[in-house]
Scaffold this motif. Structure first.
Motif, PDB file in Angstrom:
ATOM      1  N   ARG A   1       0.818  -1.212   0.000  1.00  0.00           N
ATOM      2  CA  ARG A   1       0.000   0.000   0.000  1.00  0.00           C
ATOM      3  C   ARG A   1       0.855   1.266   0.000  1.00  0.00           C
ATOM      4  NH1 ARG A   1      -4.860  -2.166   0.376  1.00  0.00           N
ATOM      5  NH2 ARG A   1      -5.262  -3.891   1.766  1.00  0.00           N
ATOM      6  N   VAL A   2       1.921   1.200  -0.767  1.00  0.00           N
ATOM      7  CA  VAL A   2       2.806   2.349  -0.938  1.00  0.00           C
ATOM      8  C   VAL A   2       3.378   2.298  -2.355  1.00  0.00           C
ATOM      9  CG1 VAL A   2       4.934   1.264  -0.103  1.00  0.00           C
ATOM     10  CG2 VAL A   2       4.610   3.701   0.194  1.00  0.00           C
ATOM     11  N   GLN A   3       3.385   3.444  -3.017  1.00  0.00           N
ATOM     12  CA  GLN A   3       3.926   3.534  -4.377  1.00  0.00           C
ATOM     13  C   GLN A   3       5.423   3.787  -4.276  1.00  0.00           C
ATOM     14  OE1 GLN A   3       1.656   3.098  -6.788  1.00  0.00           O
ATOM     15  NE2 GLN A   3       3.182   3.117  -8.393  1.00  0.00           N
ATOM     16  N   ARG A   4       6.210   3.037  -5.026  1.00  0.00           N
ATOM     17  CA  ARG A   4       7.658   3.206  -4.980  1.00  0.00           C
ATOM     18  C   ARG A   4       8.267   2.704  -6.283  1.00  0.00           C
ATOM     19  NH1 ARG A   4      12.065   0.971  -0.610  1.00  0.00           N
ATOM     20  NH2 ARG A   4      13.817   1.350  -1.967  1.00  0.00           N
ATOM     21  N   ASP A   5       9.251   3.431  -6.774  1.00  0.00           N
ATOM     22  CA  ASP A   5      10.022   2.966  -7.922  1.00  0.00           C
ATOM     23  C   ASP A   5      11.026   1.941  -7.400  1.00  0.00           C
ATOM     24  OD1 ASP A   5       8.759   4.632  -9.741  1.00  0.00           O
ATOM     25  OD2 ASP A   5      10.197   6.258  -9.444  1.00  0.00           O
ATOM     26  N   LEU A   6      11.032   0.778  -7.992  1.00  0.00           N
ATOM     27  CA  LEU A   6      11.947  -0.273  -7.574  1.00  0.00           C
ATOM     28  C   LEU A   6      13.167  -0.280  -8.482  1.00  0.00           C
ATOM     29  CD1 LEU A   6       9.396  -3.167  -6.936  1.00  0.00           C
ATOM     30  CD2 LEU A   6      10.279  -1.487  -5.318  1.00  0.00           C
ATOM     31  N   ARG A   7      14.309  -0.563  -7.907  1.00  0.00           N
ATOM     32  CA  ARG A   7      15.566  -0.675  -8.650  1.00  0.00           C
ATOM     33  C   ARG A   7      16.048  -2.116  -8.568  1.00  0.00           C
ATOM     34  NH1 ARG A   7      17.035   3.731  -4.941  1.00  0.00           N
ATOM     35  NH2 ARG A   7      17.922   1.959  -3.879  1.00  0.00           N
ATOM     36  N   PRO A   8      16.728  -2.589  -9.591  1.00  0.00           N
ATOM     37  CA  PRO A   8      17.236  -3.968  -9.558  1.00  0.00           C
ATOM     38  C   PRO A   8      18.133  -4.262  -8.361  1.00  0.00           C
ATOM     39  CG  PRO A   8      17.362  -3.105 -11.781  1.00  0.00           C
ATOM     40  CD  PRO A   8      16.965  -1.945 -10.886  1.00  0.00           C
ATOM     41  N   THR A   9      18.790  -3.247  -7.832  1.00  0.00           N
ATOM     42  CA  THR A   9      19.702  -3.461  -6.706  1.00  0.00           C
ATOM     43  C   THR A   9      19.014  -3.427  -5.346  1.00  0.00           C
ATOM     44  OG1 THR A   9      20.218  -1.100  -6.674  1.00  0.00           O
ATOM     45  CG2 THR A   9      21.699  -2.544  -7.942  1.00  0.00           C
ATOM     46  N   ASP A  10      17.717  -3.082  -5.311  1.00  0.00           N
ATOM     47  CA  ASP A  10      16.986  -3.067  -4.039  1.00  0.00           C
ATOM     48  C   ASP A  10      16.953  -4.468  -3.443  1.00  0.00           C
ATOM     49  OD1 ASP A  10      16.322  -0.351  -4.031  1.00  0.00           O
ATOM     50  OD2 ASP A  10      14.416  -0.692  -5.088  1.00  0.00           O
ATOM     51  N   ARG A  11      17.352  -4.567  -2.179  1.00  0.00           N
ATOM     52  CA  ARG A  11      17.264  -5.847  -1.468  1.00  0.00           C
ATOM     53  C   ARG A  11      15.840  -5.995  -0.955  1.00  0.00           C
ATOM     54  NH1 ARG A  11      21.704  -4.677   2.755  1.00  0.00           N
ATOM     55  NH2 ARG A  11      20.507  -2.758   2.603  1.00  0.00           N
ATOM     56  N   ILE A  12      15.252  -7.136  -1.199  1.00  0.00           N
ATOM     57  CA  ILE A  12      13.833  -7.333  -0.934  1.00  0.00           C
ATOM     58  C   ILE A  12      13.499  -7.189   0.548  1.00  0.00           C
ATOM     59  CG2 ILE A  12      11.960  -9.022  -1.040  1.00  0.00           C
ATOM     60  CD1 ILE A  12      13.205  -9.880  -3.767  1.00  0.00           C
ATOM     61  N   ILE A  13      14.237  -7.836   1.398  1.00  0.00           N
ATOM     62  CA  ILE A  13      13.913  -7.791   2.827  1.00  0.00           C
ATOM     63  C   ILE A  13      14.395  -6.484   3.456  1.00  0.00           C
ATOM     64  CG2 ILE A  13      14.340  -8.880   5.070  1.00  0.00           C
ATOM     65  CD1 ILE A  13      14.455 -11.560   3.541  1.00  0.00           C
TER      66      ILE A  13
ATOM     67  N   ALA B   1      13.534 -19.666  -6.287  1.00  0.00           N
ATOM     68  CA  ALA B   1      12.938 -18.529  -5.581  1.00  0.00           C
ATOM     69  C   ALA B   1      13.570 -18.338  -4.207  1.00  0.00           C
ATOM     70  CB  ALA B   1      11.435 -18.710  -5.465  1.00  0.00           C
ATOM     71  N   ALA B   2      14.060 -19.407  -3.615  1.00  0.00           N
ATOM     72  CA  ALA B   2      14.682 -19.326  -2.286  1.00  0.00           C
ATOM     73  C   ALA B   2      16.006 -18.572  -2.321  1.00  0.00           C
ATOM     74  CB  ALA B   2      14.886 -20.718  -1.718  1.00  0.00           C
ATOM     75  N   THR B   3      16.594 -18.420  -3.493  1.00  0.00           N
ATOM     76  CA  THR B   3      17.890 -17.745  -3.604  1.00  0.00           C
ATOM     77  C   THR B   3      17.758 -16.265  -3.947  1.00  0.00           C
ATOM     78  OG1 THR B   3      18.152 -18.268  -5.960  1.00  0.00           O
ATOM     79  CG2 THR B   3      18.964 -19.908  -4.356  1.00  0.00           C
ATOM     80  N   ILE B   4      16.560 -15.784  -4.122  1.00  0.00           N
ATOM     81  CA  ILE B   4      16.334 -14.396  -4.514  1.00  0.00           C
ATOM     82  C   ILE B   4      16.612 -13.467  -3.334  1.00  0.00           C
ATOM     83  CG2 ILE B   4      14.533 -12.735  -5.152  1.00  0.00           C
ATOM     84  CD1 ILE B   4      13.239 -14.994  -6.752  1.00  0.00           C
ATOM     85  N   THR B   5      17.445 -12.457  -3.579  1.00  0.00           N
ATOM     86  CA  THR B   5      17.703 -11.458  -2.539  1.00  0.00           C
ATOM     87  C   THR B   5      17.417 -10.036  -3.013  1.00  0.00           C
ATOM     88  OG1 THR B   5      20.033 -11.332  -3.142  1.00  0.00           O
ATOM     89  CG2 THR B   5      19.453 -12.847  -1.364  1.00  0.00           C
ATOM     90  N   THR B   6      17.447  -9.805  -4.324  1.00  0.00           N
ATOM     91  CA  THR B   6      17.226  -8.455  -4.845  1.00  0.00           C
ATOM     92  C   THR B   6      16.069  -8.430  -5.839  1.00  0.00           C
ATOM     93  OG1 THR B   6      18.697  -8.687  -6.751  1.00  0.00           O
ATOM     94  CG2 THR B   6      19.705  -7.940  -4.660  1.00  0.00           C
ATOM     95  N   VAL B   7      15.616  -7.231  -6.122  1.00  0.00           N
ATOM     96  CA  VAL B   7      14.580  -7.049  -7.141  1.00  0.00           C
ATOM     97  C   VAL B   7      15.081  -7.578  -8.480  1.00  0.00           C
ATOM     98  CG1 VAL B   7      13.349  -5.280  -8.463  1.00  0.00           C
ATOM     99  CG2 VAL B   7      13.446  -5.131  -5.970  1.00  0.00           C
ATOM    100  N   GLY B   8      16.344  -7.329  -8.799  1.00  0.00           N
ATOM    101  CA  GLY B   8      16.914  -7.821 -10.057  1.00  0.00           C
ATOM    102  C   GLY B   8      16.893  -9.329 -10.141  1.00  0.00           C
ATOM    103  N   ASP B   9      17.161 -10.003  -9.007  1.00  0.00           N
ATOM    104  CA  ASP B   9      17.089 -11.473  -8.982  1.00  0.00           C
ATOM    105  C   ASP B   9      15.677 -11.944  -9.316  1.00  0.00           C
ATOM    106  OD1 ASP B   9      19.734 -11.525  -8.062  1.00  0.00           O
ATOM    107  OD2 ASP B   9      19.152 -11.863  -5.962  1.00  0.00           O
ATOM    108  N   LEU B  10      14.686 -11.288  -8.728  1.00  0.00           N
ATOM    109  CA  LEU B  10      13.291 -11.684  -8.945  1.00  0.00           C
ATOM    110  C   LEU B  10      12.869 -11.411 -10.378  1.00  0.00           C
ATOM    111  CD1 LEU B  10      10.617 -12.785  -7.970  1.00  0.00           C
ATOM    112  CD2 LEU B  10      10.119 -10.538  -6.959  1.00  0.00           C
ATOM    113  N   VAL B  11      13.239 -10.263 -10.899  1.00  0.00           N
ATOM    114  CA  VAL B  11      12.910  -9.932 -12.296  1.00  0.00           C
ATOM    115  C   VAL B  11      13.564 -10.946 -13.231  1.00  0.00           C
ATOM    116  CG1 VAL B  11      13.289  -8.231 -14.137  1.00  0.00           C
ATOM    117  CG2 VAL B  11      12.475  -7.485 -11.891  1.00  0.00           C
ATOM    118  N   GLY B  12      14.827 -11.286 -12.979  1.00  0.00           N
ATOM    119  CA  GLY B  12      15.530 -12.265 -13.810  1.00  0.00           C
ATOM    120  C   GLY B  12      14.866 -13.625 -13.791  1.00  0.00           C
TER     121      GLY B  12
END
Length: 94
Positions: free
Chosen positions: A28-40, A71-82
């Protein structure tokens, strides 16, 4: 299958835009995501929000994320997009 650079870039952009939309719905918040953003750490997504986001992306793209061991190895937005782009490409070739 390897996508041409122009096709890969448009898939990345489309996937990132979709992820931003899903993130906005769940958090419930608008935000531009970057590939380097760490998900947690950077996006402050807990385990419940992570599950909600993965399920929404599964529904949107018709791919399996929750049960995917990668999916268990995903740490960044870029990982998830990839991973999403990889799964989407696999789905179109089968």
């Amino acid at each position: 299958m390897t996508l041409p650079d122009s096709t890969r870039a448009s898939a990345d952009t489309e996937t990132l835009t979709a992820l931003e939309e899903v993130y906005a719905q769940v958090k419930r918040v608008q935000r531009d995501l970057r590939p380097t953003d760490r998900i947690i750490q950077d996006l402050e997504i807990d385990s419940l929000a992570t599950l909600e986001i993965l399920l929404a992306l599964e529904e949107r793209f018709g791919v399996a994320l929750v049960d995917n061991p990668k999916a268990a190895t995903i740490t960044t937005v870029g990982d998830l997009v990839g991973l999403l782009d990889e799964l989407r490409a696999d789905a179109t070739t089968t």
